[in-house]
Design a protein around this motif. Sequence first.
Motif, PDB file in Angstrom:
ATOM      1  N   ALA A  21      39.315  38.787  40.347  1.00  0.00           N
ATOM      2  CA  ALA A  21      38.199  38.999  40.632  1.00  0.00           C
ATOM      3  C   ALA A  21      38.054  37.945  40.894  1.00  0.00           C
ATOM      4  CB  ALA A  21      37.206  40.040  39.981  1.00  0.00           C
ATOM      5  N   ARG A  22      36.478  38.268  42.054  1.00  0.00           N
ATOM      6  CA  ARG A  22      35.771  37.271  42.910  1.00  0.00           C
ATOM      7  C   ARG A  22      34.845  37.095  41.201  1.00  0.00           C
ATOM      8  NH1 ARG A  22      36.207  39.156  48.214  1.00  0.00           N
ATOM      9  NH2 ARG A  22      37.726  37.516  49.782  1.00  0.00           N
ATOM     10  N   THR A  23      33.649  36.253  42.105  1.00  0.00           N
ATOM     11  CA  THR A  23      32.541  35.793  40.708  1.00  0.00           C
ATOM     12  C   THR A  23      31.766  37.282  40.293  1.00  0.00           C
ATOM     13  OG1 THR A  23      32.366  33.626  41.422  1.00  0.00           O
ATOM     14  CG2 THR A  23      30.760  34.124  39.979  1.00  0.00           C
ATOM     15  N   PHE A  24      30.990  37.493  41.057  1.00  0.00           N
ATOM     16  CA  PHE A  24      30.581  38.812  40.850  1.00  0.00           C
ATOM     17  C   PHE A  24      31.001  39.878  40.005  1.00  0.00           C
ATOM     18  CE2 PHE A  24      28.521  42.891  41.084  1.00  0.00           C
ATOM     19  CZ  PHE A  24      27.161  42.576  41.006  1.00  0.00           C
ATOM     20  N   PRO A  25      32.407  40.357  40.299  1.00  0.00           N
ATOM     21  CA  PRO A  25      32.615  41.308  39.248  1.00  0.00           C
ATOM     22  C   PRO A  25      33.322  40.536  37.787  1.00  0.00           C
ATOM     23  CG  PRO A  25      34.286  41.058  41.074  1.00  0.00           C
ATOM     24  CD  PRO A  25      33.147  40.637  41.394  1.00  0.00           C
ATOM     25  N   ALA A  26      33.647  39.398  38.301  1.00  0.00           N
ATOM     26  CA  ALA A  26      34.397  38.508  36.652  1.00  0.00           C
ATOM     27  C   ALA A  26      33.033  38.195  35.837  1.00  0.00           C
ATOM     28  CB  ALA A  26      34.480  37.245  37.255  1.00  0.00           C
ATOM     29  N   ARG A  27      31.750  38.303  36.229  1.00  0.00           N
ATOM     30  CA  ARG A  27      31.032  38.082  35.036  1.00  0.00           C
ATOM     31  C   ARG A  27      30.701  39.760  34.861  1.00  0.00           C
ATOM     32  NH1 ARG A  27      25.814  35.709  38.728  1.00  0.00           N
ATOM     33  NH2 ARG A  27      26.877  33.509  38.565  1.00  0.00           N
ATOM     34  N   GLN A  28      31.472  41.156  35.480  1.00  0.00           N
ATOM     35  CA  GLN A  28      31.235  42.222  33.940  1.00  0.00           C
ATOM     36  C   GLN A  28      32.391  42.360  33.066  1.00  0.00           C
ATOM     37  OE1 GLN A  28      28.372  44.849  36.766  1.00  0.00           O
ATOM     38  NE2 GLN A  28      29.248  43.650  38.108  1.00  0.00           N
ATOM     39  N   ILE A  29      33.781  42.451  34.247  1.00  0.00           N
ATOM     40  CA  ILE A  29      34.694  42.952  33.754  1.00  0.00           C
ATOM     41  C   ILE A  29      34.935  42.564  32.079  1.00  0.00           C
ATOM     42  CG2 ILE A  29      37.331  42.609  33.873  1.00  0.00           C
ATOM     43  CD1 ILE A  29      37.216  42.930  36.866  1.00  0.00           C
ATOM     44  N   VAL A  60      41.434  31.347  43.001  1.00  0.00           N
ATOM     45  CA  VAL A  60      40.442  32.301  42.821  1.00  0.00           C
ATOM     46  C   VAL A  60      40.487  31.864  44.178  1.00  0.00           C
ATOM     47  CG1 VAL A  60      38.997  34.306  42.293  1.00  0.00           C
ATOM     48  CG2 VAL A  60      39.957  33.247  40.768  1.00  0.00           C
ATOM     49  N   ALA A  61      39.759  31.717  45.112  1.00  0.00           N
ATOM     50  CA  ALA A  61      39.288  31.372  46.281  1.00  0.00           C
ATOM     51  C   ALA A  61      40.476  31.850  47.209  1.00  0.00           C
ATOM     52  CB  ALA A  61      38.807  30.688  46.458  1.00  0.00           C
ATOM     53  N   ARG A  62      41.785  30.607  46.696  1.00  0.00           N
ATOM     54  CA  ARG A  62      42.870  30.801  47.597  1.00  0.00           C
ATOM     55  C   ARG A  62      43.368  32.318  47.684  1.00  0.00           C
ATOM     56  NH1 ARG A  62      44.515  26.512  44.969  1.00  0.00           N
ATOM     57  NH2 ARG A  62      47.124  28.492  43.949  1.00  0.00           N
ATOM     58  N   TYR A  63      43.760  32.994  46.362  1.00  0.00           N
ATOM     59  CA  TYR A  63      44.358  34.363  46.099  1.00  0.00           C
ATOM     60  C   TYR A  63      43.454  34.731  47.697  1.00  0.00           C
ATOM     61  CZ  TYR A  63      46.102  38.418  44.523  1.00  0.00           C
ATOM     62  OH  TYR A  63      46.867  39.763  44.748  1.00  0.00           O
ATOM     63  N   PHE A  64      42.520  35.201  47.439  1.00  0.00           N
ATOM     64  CA  PHE A  64      41.408  35.985  47.969  1.00  0.00           C
ATOM     65  C   PHE A  64      41.499  35.443  50.062  1.00  0.00           C
ATOM     66  CE2 PHE A  64      40.358  37.404  44.315  1.00  0.00           C
ATOM     67  CZ  PHE A  64      40.203  38.808  44.094  1.00  0.00           C
ATOM     68  N   ALA A  65      41.431  34.217  50.172  1.00  0.00           N
ATOM     69  CA  ALA A  65      41.607  34.263  51.238  1.00  0.00           C
ATOM     70  C   ALA A  65      42.067  34.400  52.200  1.00  0.00           C
ATOM     71  CB  ALA A  65      42.112  32.087  51.068  1.00  0.00           C
ATOM     72  N   ALA A  66      41.935  34.735  53.562  1.00  0.00           N
ATOM     73  CA  ALA A  66      42.808  35.732  54.596  1.00  0.00           C
ATOM     74  C   ALA A  66      44.173  34.889  55.047  1.00  0.00           C
ATOM     75  CB  ALA A  66      41.622  35.645  55.937  1.00  0.00           C
ATOM     76  N   GLY A  67      44.062  33.777  54.903  1.00  0.00           N
ATOM     77  CA  GLY A  67      44.776  32.923  55.637  1.00  0.00           C
ATOM     78  C   GLY A  67      46.120  33.067  54.596  1.00  0.00           C
ATOM     79  N   VAL A  77      44.449  43.796  40.233  1.00  0.00           N
ATOM     80  CA  VAL A  77      43.544  42.526  40.712  1.00  0.00           C
ATOM     81  C   VAL A  77      42.155  43.282  41.504  1.00  0.00           C
ATOM     82  CG1 VAL A  77      43.432  41.785  43.822  1.00  0.00           C
ATOM     83  CG2 VAL A  77      45.678  41.416  41.961  1.00  0.00           C
ATOM     84  N   VAL A  78      41.254  43.189  41.453  1.00  0.00           N
ATOM     85  CA  VAL A  78      40.215  44.127  41.971  1.00  0.00           C
ATOM     86  C   VAL A  78      38.834  43.577  43.531  1.00  0.00           C
ATOM     87  CG1 VAL A  78      37.551  44.638  41.734  1.00  0.00           C
ATOM     88  CG2 VAL A  78      39.243  45.219  39.285  1.00  0.00           C
ATOM     89  N   GLY A  79      39.693  43.550  43.777  1.00  0.00           N
ATOM     90  CA  GLY A  79      38.577  43.314  45.315  1.00  0.00           C
ATOM     91  C   GLY A  79      39.047  44.334  46.414  1.00  0.00           C
ATOM     92  N   PRO A  80      39.021  44.657  47.692  1.00  0.00           N
ATOM     93  CA  PRO A  80      38.546  45.085  48.930  1.00  0.00           C
ATOM     94  C   PRO A  80      39.678  46.427  48.763  1.00  0.00           C
ATOM     95  CG  PRO A  80      39.159  43.153  49.338  1.00  0.00           C
ATOM     96  CD  PRO A  80      38.592  42.865  48.135  1.00  0.00           C
ATOM     97  N   GLU A  81      39.943  47.163  50.396  1.00  0.00           N
ATOM     98  CA  GLU A  81      40.899  47.543  50.417  1.00  0.00           C
ATOM     99  C   GLU A  81      41.332  47.197  50.980  1.00  0.00           C
ATOM    100  OE1 GLU A  81      40.757  52.717  51.193  1.00  0.00           O
ATOM    101  OE2 GLU A  81      39.266  51.637  50.934  1.00  0.00           O
TER     102      GLU A  81
END
Length: 503
Positions: free
Chosen positions: A415-423, A450-457, A475-479
């Motif tokens: 998960a990115r930073t914001f959800p990682a503060r709660q999960i 984490v940044a590399r995982y969610f990067a578009a490329g 994984v918690v992320g966008p649709e």
Amino acid sequence: MRTVPPEAEPVSRTGPPAGAARAGRALPPAAAALVVVLLLLVVVRLPWAGDLGMHAATIQRLRHDLLHPGNPLVDADTPSPYYSPWMLVLGVTAKLTGLSVFVVLRIAALVGLSLLVTGVRRYVRTLSAHPMAPALALLSLLFLWGTLLFNWSGFLGLNSLALTVSYPSVLALGLTFHFWAWLSRAVRQEAAWGTWLWLGALWALILLCHQFTGVVASLGALATVIAARPARAVLPRLAAAPALGLLLLWLWPYYDFFSLFSAGADLEAIHKPLYEDLAARFGLVLLGVAALVLRFRRDRWDPLVLFFVLGALVFAAGGLTGHYSWGRALPAALIPAQLAAALEVVSAGRRAVRAGWACVLCAALAVGAWTQIGTLGYVTGRAALPSPVAARYRTPWVGYHWITPWVKYGDVVMARTFPARQIPAYGAYTVAPGYPDVFLRDAARREAAVARYFAAGTSAADRAGIVRGYDVKWVVGPESLTGPGLRKVTVGPGGQVLYRVVR
């Protein structure tokens, strides 16, 4: 040794009618009581914001393993400064009772709030015997801030306190006021050795529970001792208190307290905002600075004046040298100024002067209260607020309880930073911590992953390697996040999606 006589209300043969005077004296305690009731109702809701997830995660780890809890946020065997004596008590409570961590945090909030209110009363009683002084002091601590809302743990604004009431910082602040009250009496009365040793233990407890509040407590204690100018015979007993405190800090087994002094570089960036918008955030405190000037003219050794000077010097030094984490010492300047503003209402000379000061303070408190009026929404919800008040309400975080039917304790979530503060509050780990972690040596590598995982490329093969490397199960992320290794499980607030990792 210097003794400070309690302030008493001057006697006057003229003045307002007795009924009006009694009503005026009853108003501050009534207002303070209403504010305390509001905070108690806030505890029922326990709005989620800031570091609540970190503290919930800490209790989660302790309830599962009291001796070797590991990192609170990521699956790593590291110490953490969040493992304080207070969190250990809460962890034991959760383990023995089976209560959820959020119920335990509500209990923590009740204890912390009780200690804060009683601590303020006890400390103010060492400065003034006037019956209105404690209530005025509490109102000033909560409302005498500025016209721009400011929230940060360890700071006593009403809105900030509502959001952090279950944090260890509130308990530490409550203990700090009791510590100052006890120290004030001990240094004046030449207390016995046992009293000083207990004071040393209490000082260490405050530092372990919340290190930044411990700095504020230390500056206030130093000001108290300097102002009292204790007799030479008291000095050996006085020195025993910090000596014992330092020993207890060194013996604490859950983390190396003294290693935190070398961790400041990792905290400077997140504390830089403490030096921004000072006039808007703290402008009303200038009334307290004016009160401190008056106190200084009456007594060159006034403890509140010395306390303010020490706090202001540390805060200014942090800004001038780039050590922005030193800005957390700002309450050491704010608290004495706020208390001085309240006490001037009952300690100024003539009745007319006191009445004038009361009017000015009342106006300043009204401005501060309006700035923080949105706090009501944490009890009523936005829909019940009038539109001008609702505009000042800040919606709390939603939380991630919606993932708990699937994600179990100890599972690793990408998960990115914001959800990682709660999960982690619900028992899971994240790949990278949502907060700076001075003991986690590979934090930068985890954040890069984490940044590399969610990067578009990023390729599917690269993502699969990251997942394997950190044993990621969810994984918690966008649709829009798609790939052969992910299976959509559920959709949460804001369109966030929980994916199961399929190997």
